[in-house]
Design an enzyme around this catalytic site. Structure first.
Site, PDB file in Angstrom:
ATOM      1  N   LEU A 104     -18.573  84.438  42.507  1.00  0.00           N
ATOM      2  CA  LEU A 104     -17.604  85.414  42.003  1.00  0.00           C
ATOM      3  C   LEU A 104     -17.516  85.361  40.483  1.00  0.00           C
ATOM      4  CD1 LEU A 104     -14.828  85.027  44.703  1.00  0.00           C
ATOM      5  CD2 LEU A 104     -16.592  86.798  44.533  1.00  0.00           C
ATOM      6  N   THR A 127      -0.526  80.581  44.292  1.00  0.00           N
ATOM      7  CA  THR A 127      -0.648  81.865  43.609  1.00  0.00           C
ATOM      8  C   THR A 127      -1.921  81.857  42.779  1.00  0.00           C
ATOM      9  OG1 THR A 127       1.717  82.360  43.580  1.00  0.00           O
ATOM     10  CG2 THR A 127       0.388  83.376  41.857  1.00  0.00           C
ATOM     11  N   LEU A 128      -2.674  82.942  42.889  1.00  0.00           N
ATOM     12  CA  LEU A 128      -3.903  83.137  42.127  1.00  0.00           C
ATOM     13  C   LEU A 128      -3.636  84.129  41.005  1.00  0.00           C
ATOM     14  CD1 LEU A 128      -6.231  83.667  45.220  1.00  0.00           C
ATOM     15  CD2 LEU A 128      -5.888  81.538  43.941  1.00  0.00           C
ATOM     16  N   GLU A 129      -4.236  83.906  39.864  1.00  0.00           N
ATOM     17  CA  GLU A 129      -4.109  84.800  38.702  1.00  0.00           C
ATOM     18  C   GLU A 129      -5.476  85.464  38.520  1.00  0.00           C
ATOM     19  OE1 GLU A 129      -1.328  81.408  36.572  1.00  0.00           O
ATOM     20  OE2 GLU A 129      -3.484  81.441  36.299  1.00  0.00           O
TER      21      GLU A 129
END
Length: 189
Positions: A104, A127-129
């Site tokens: 990715l 949580t992904l940023e």
């Protein structure tokens, strides 16, 4: 010291590390693949002239579900919050590191800006940023492998765990993408 696949499996079997759901195929030589959940928080920049870190800004993002058929197109330069499908619980003698998948990264998808560190005592979904640094949109799909988490042993168990009252942990137990709660630093001052 980084935990190997064998040590990860043992720690999960003993209940020391919790990863739910967990497919054995997701355990890599020294990490575990994590998957993208189905909800995003998309920033609506036209609503405010700037972000004031001292204030709660509930209207800064809108929740968006990722379509099973079309996915979600993350446009060049766009930044959204997402979360892992997996729920994690980290014991007092380990920390975890969240990193992107190489495949990715090679198309320009960054999965975290600064929040790749998971403290001892953490419980919840991460949580992904997500940021697209490529020149073309990247289509994201619910359930896709989005990153990997590794576990490192501490020299001694931590005395104050994430989530303890004295630390004022802001994100313990989160179940989906969670907007910044930095403003709470000013509530405590």
């Amino acid at each position: 010291m980084v935990l190997s696949d064998r040590s990860i499996r043992e720690s999960v079997a003993e209940g020391r590390i919790v990863i739910e759901p967990l497919d054995d195929d997701d355990i890599q030589p020294a990490s575990v693949d994590v998957h993208l959940a189905d909800e995003l928080l998309v920033f609506r920049n036209a609503r405010r002239p700037f972000i004031d870190l001292r204030k709660e800004m509930e209207d800064l993002t809108d929740p968006v579900k990722i379509s099973d058929e079309d996915g979600f197109n993350l446009h060049p330069g766009e930044f959204v919050l997402a979360s892992t499908r997996e729920h994690f619980e980290i014991p007092d003698d380990l920390v975890a590191r969240l990193e992107g998948k190489s495949s990715l990264g090679r198309v320009g998808l960054v999965i975290h800006s600064t929040a790749g560190y998971v403290d001892p005592g953490w419980q919840g979904r991460l949580t992904l940023e997500l940021t697209n640094i490529a020149r073309l949109p990247i289509c994201l799909y619910r359930g896709m492998k989005i990153g990997q988490i590794s576990f490192l042993r501490l020299t001694t168990p931590a005395e104050r765990l994430y989530g303890s009252k004295e630390l004022g942990s802001k994100y313990q137990g989160q179940t989906g993408p969670t907007a910044s709660r930095y403003y709470k630093n000013y509530d405590q001052a």
